[in-house]
Design a protein around this motif. Structure first.
Motif, short mmCIF file in Angstrom:
data_model
loop_
_atom_site.label_atom_id
_atom_site.label_comp_id
_atom_site.label_asym_id
_atom_site.label_seq_id
_atom_site.Cartn_x
_atom_site.Cartn_y
_atom_site.Cartn_z
N VAL A 97 0.85 -1.20 0.00
CA VAL A 97 0.00 0.00 0.00
C VAL A 97 0.88 1.24 0.00
O VAL A 97 0.65 2.20 -0.74
CB VAL A 97 -0.96 0.00 1.22
CG1 VAL A 97 -1.66 1.33 1.36
CG2 VAL A 97 -1.95 -1.13 1.11
N SER A 98 1.91 1.21 0.83
CA SER A 98 2.85 2.33 0.89
C SER A 98 3.57 2.53 -0.43
O SER A 98 3.72 3.65 -0.91
CB SER A 98 3.87 2.07 2.01
OG SER A 98 4.89 3.02 1.99
N TRP A 99 4.02 1.43 -1.02
CA TRP A 99 4.77 1.49 -2.27
C TRP A 99 3.90 2.05 -3.40
O TRP A 99 4.35 2.90 -4.16
CB TRP A 99 5.22 0.07 -2.63
CG TRP A 99 6.15 0.00 -3.79
CD1 TRP A 99 5.82 0.04 -5.11
CD2 TRP A 99 7.56 -0.12 -3.74
NE1 TRP A 99 6.93 -0.05 -5.88
CE2 TRP A 99 8.02 -0.17 -5.05
CE3 TRP A 99 8.47 -0.23 -2.71
CZ2 TRP A 99 9.37 -0.29 -5.36
CZ3 TRP A 99 9.80 -0.37 -3.02
CH2 TRP A 99 10.24 -0.39 -4.33
N LYS A 100 2.66 1.60 -3.46
CA LYS A 100 1.78 2.00 -4.55
C LYS A 100 1.23 3.42 -4.35
O LYS A 100 1.21 4.21 -5.29
CB LYS A 100 0.61 0.99 -4.65
CG LYS A 100 -0.25 1.17 -5.85
CD LYS A 100 0.44 0.69 -7.08
CE LYS A 100 -0.52 0.72 -8.24
NZ LYS A 100 0.16 0.59 -9.50
N SER A 101 0.80 3.74 -3.14
CA SER A 101 0.13 5.02 -2.91
C SER A 101 1.10 6.15 -2.62
O SER A 101 0.76 7.31 -2.82
CB SER A 101 -0.85 4.90 -1.76
OG SER A 101 -0.16 4.76 -0.54
N LYS A 102 2.29 5.83 -2.12
CA LYS A 102 3.27 6.85 -1.69
C LYS A 102 2.65 7.80 -0.67
O LYS A 102 3.00 8.96 -0.58
CB LYS A 102 3.79 7.66 -2.88
CG LYS A 102 4.37 6.85 -4.01
CD LYS A 102 5.81 6.58 -3.79
CE LYS A 102 6.48 6.06 -5.03
NZ LYS A 102 6.68 4.65 -5.05
N SER A 103 1.72 7.28 0.11
CA SER A 103 1.00 8.08 1.09
C SER A 103 1.19 7.51 2.48
O SER A 103 0.80 6.36 2.75
CB SER A 103 -0.49 8.11 0.74
OG SER A 103 -1.24 8.63 1.82
N ALA A 124 -2.33 6.80 4.03
CA ALA A 124 -2.96 5.55 3.58
C ALA A 124 -2.29 4.35 4.21
O ALA A 124 -2.96 3.40 4.64
CB ALA A 124 -2.90 5.45 2.06
N THR A 125 -0.97 4.37 4.32
CA THR A 125 -0.24 3.26 4.91
C THR A 125 -0.60 3.08 6.38
O THR A 125 -0.88 1.96 6.83
CB THR A 125 1.28 3.49 4.77
OG1 THR A 125 1.58 3.72 3.40
CG2 THR A 125 2.06 2.31 5.28
N VAL A 142 -4.27 1.81 6.70
CA VAL A 142 -4.39 0.37 6.41
C VAL A 142 -3.77 -0.46 7.53
O VAL A 142 -4.38 -1.42 8.00
CB VAL A 142 -3.73 0.04 5.05
CG1 VAL A 142 -3.55 -1.45 4.87
CG2 VAL A 142 -4.55 0.61 3.91
#
Length: 110
Positions: free
Chosen positions: A82-88, A91-92, A95
Motif C-alpha cells: 500500500v505504501s509502495w503504490k500510494s506513496k501516502s 494511507a499506509t 491500512v
C-alpha cells in the motif's frame, strides 16, 4: 539530581539533535548536487525506517517470530505494498492500524 546537571543534559540533547540538521544546510546550501547523489539521498529515509522497523516486526520478544500470532508482521506485509503504490503515509498508517484493529477484534494475535 542536581538542577545544573539536568539543564546541561537538556542543552546537550538539543545540540545533538540540532547539529545533524544544521550541518547539511550550512555545507550544501547554494550547491548543486549530482543526480546520483540526489537519488542516493532520496533512499536514506526509507532505509532508516526499515532498519528501525524490521527488528521490531520480526523479533518482538527476543526471538524471531514469524507465526500467525505476530499480527504486526503480517499487517506490515500488507501495508508495505500500500505504501509502495500510494506513496501516502496516511494511507499506509490507515491500512496498518485498520488491519491490526480488525485482527484484534477477531481475536487474532496477542
Amino acid at each position: 539530581m542536581d538542577q545544573t546537571l539536568i539543564l546541561l543534559t537538556m542543552v546537550g540533547m538539543g545540540v545533538v539533535t540540532y547539529l545533524p540538521r544544521l550541518l547539511p544546510i550550512l555545507f550544501l546550501s547554494g550547491r548543486t548536487l549530482k543526480p546520483l547523489m540526489v537519488a542516493w539521498l532520496r533512499l536514506v529515509p526509507p532505509a532508516v525506517l526499515a532498519a528501525m522497523l524490521l527488528p521490531a516486526l520480526l523479533v518482538p520478544e527476543k526471538r524471531v517470530d514469524l507465526s500467525f500470532d505476530n499480527i504486526f508482521f503480517w499487517t506490515a506485509l500488507v501495508a508495505f505494498p500500500v505504501s509502495w503504490k500510494s506513496k501516502s503515509l496516511f494511507a499506509t498508517v490507515l491500512v496498518g492500524m485498520g488491519l491490526v484493529a480488525l485482527a484484534r477484534y477477531c481475536g487474532l494475535g496477542n
